[in-house]
Design a protein around this motif. Structure first.
Motif, PDB file in Angstrom:
ATOM      1  N   ALA A 168      59.446  12.294  30.466  1.00  0.00           N
ATOM      2  CA  ALA A 168      59.455  10.975  31.102  1.00  0.00           C
ATOM      3  C   ALA A 168      58.018  10.488  31.107  1.00  0.00           C
ATOM      4  N   GLY A 169      57.801   9.229  30.719  1.00  0.00           N
ATOM      5  CA  GLY A 169      56.446   8.717  30.608  1.00  0.00           C
ATOM      6  C   GLY A 169      55.793   9.186  29.327  1.00  0.00           C
ATOM      7  N   GLY A 170      54.498   8.913  29.192  1.00  0.00           N
ATOM      8  CA  GLY A 170      53.785   9.329  27.997  1.00  0.00           C
ATOM      9  C   GLY A 170      54.234   8.569  26.767  1.00  0.00           C
ATOM     10  N   ASP A 171      53.942   9.114  25.598  1.00  0.00           N
ATOM     11  CA  ASP A 171      54.295   8.457  24.348  1.00  0.00           C
ATOM     12  C   ASP A 171      54.701   9.502  23.312  1.00  0.00           C
ATOM     13  N   GLU A 172      54.966   9.023  22.108  1.00  0.00           N
ATOM     14  CA  GLU A 172      55.422   9.912  21.040  1.00  0.00           C
ATOM     15  C   GLU A 172      54.383  10.976  20.703  1.00  0.00           C
TER      16      GLU A 172
END
Length: 292
Positions: A168-172
């Motif tokens: 949840a959150g963050g990026d690829e």
């Protein structure tokens, strides 16, 4: 005539073949168990059955991911040698099975083996592959994740290690970095809340016995034990481990900086938990000579 579940079970136990193959053989044999076995020995299934006892500890771990990164499958398919594990027929089979598992979401391995690829069941395709490559091939395990967070990340280290992580959150990029970390550092669980209390108690007992031999006062021994427990939890939990790309911070600190959290992860490595048979080359050659 009516073919019962107990008949199918008995034939599976006697031949090692798949459920659908056994049911088909019994139906064609009119329920005659011995006739069904004889027919299976004459068919392509016979070669698969003969090789079913061989240790299959090589192979591939395959990842299949949906375009929106919300669904993914991790699948392990085993064979006997690294050579066959790199064979294009083996690779195509493993990839096709992973894609079917992604598309159909089978409940378990038996349901997966009953799905169709190229107009035949996965089990039938497996047996045909056994006949083609001359080795025992087994679809060992799979897991299908539907993201509980914002996305799934994946990473494959060659064909031997595969990782999925649900964040949840963050990026690829963060998701992939976490997968690479998990592949390299082998955490057991996300955080210490997921560590079974009995595991902690066992480690505490061991550490206490070791610390007591130091002859130091009980209060010092207690501090030593607590320090070792803390180190133990840091080593086996994802959040407690030093981040592989930046070892001066923990994965937990990295996630806090990125405003992200890990819901769960899965790590597969080819052959883990399978006891490989130790072969004596001279004995193997002699056995082949005697058999010829």
């Amino acid at each position: 005539m009516q073919i019962t579940a107990s008949q199918v079970k008995e034939l599976r136990e006697r031949t090692g073949a798949g459920m659908m193959e056994c049911k088909k053989a019994l139906t064609e044999a009119g329920g005659d168990m011995e006739a069904a076995i004889e027919a299976m020995r004459k068919s392509g299934a016979a070669k698969a059955v003969k090789k079913a006892g061989r240790v299959a500890a090589e192979g591939q771990v395959v990842v299949a991911m949906s375009d929106d990164a919300r669904k993914a499958v991790l699948l392990e398919v085993n064979c006997e040698t690294d050579f066959v594990g790199k064979d294009e027929n083996f690779e195509s089979f493993a990839a096709a099975v992973a894609e079917r598992a992604l598309a159909e979401a089978p409940a378990d391995l038996e349901a997966l083996m009953a799905l169709e690829i190229d107009g035949k069941s996965v089990e039938t395709a497996r047996q045909e592959l056994v006949a083609k490559v001359g080795e025992n091939v087994q679809v060992r395990r799979f897991v299908r994740l539907d993201s509980e967070g914002d996305r799934l990340g994946s990473y494959s280290h060659g064909v031997r290690i595969g990782v999925l992580v649900d964040i949840a959150g963050g990026d690829e990029e963060l998701a992939r970095d976490l997968c690479m970390h998990i592949a390299a550092s082998r955490p057991v669980c996300v955080d210490q809340d997921q560590v079974p209390q009995e595991s902690i108690d066992k480690e505490r007992e061991i550490f206490s016995a070791q610390a007591a031999e130091s002859g130091k006062p009980p209060q010092i021994v207690e501090k030593m034990v607590e320090g070792r427990i803390k180190k133990f939890l840091g080593e086996i939990t994802l959040l407690g481990q030093p981040f592989v790309k930046q070892p001066d911070i923990s994965v937990g600190q990295l996630l806090k900086e990125k405003g992200a959290s890990v819901k769960r992860f899965v790590r597969y490595e080819v052959g883990e938990g399978i006891e490989k048979k130790a072969e004596n080359f001279a004995e193997e050659v002699m056995a082949q000579v005697n058999a010829s």
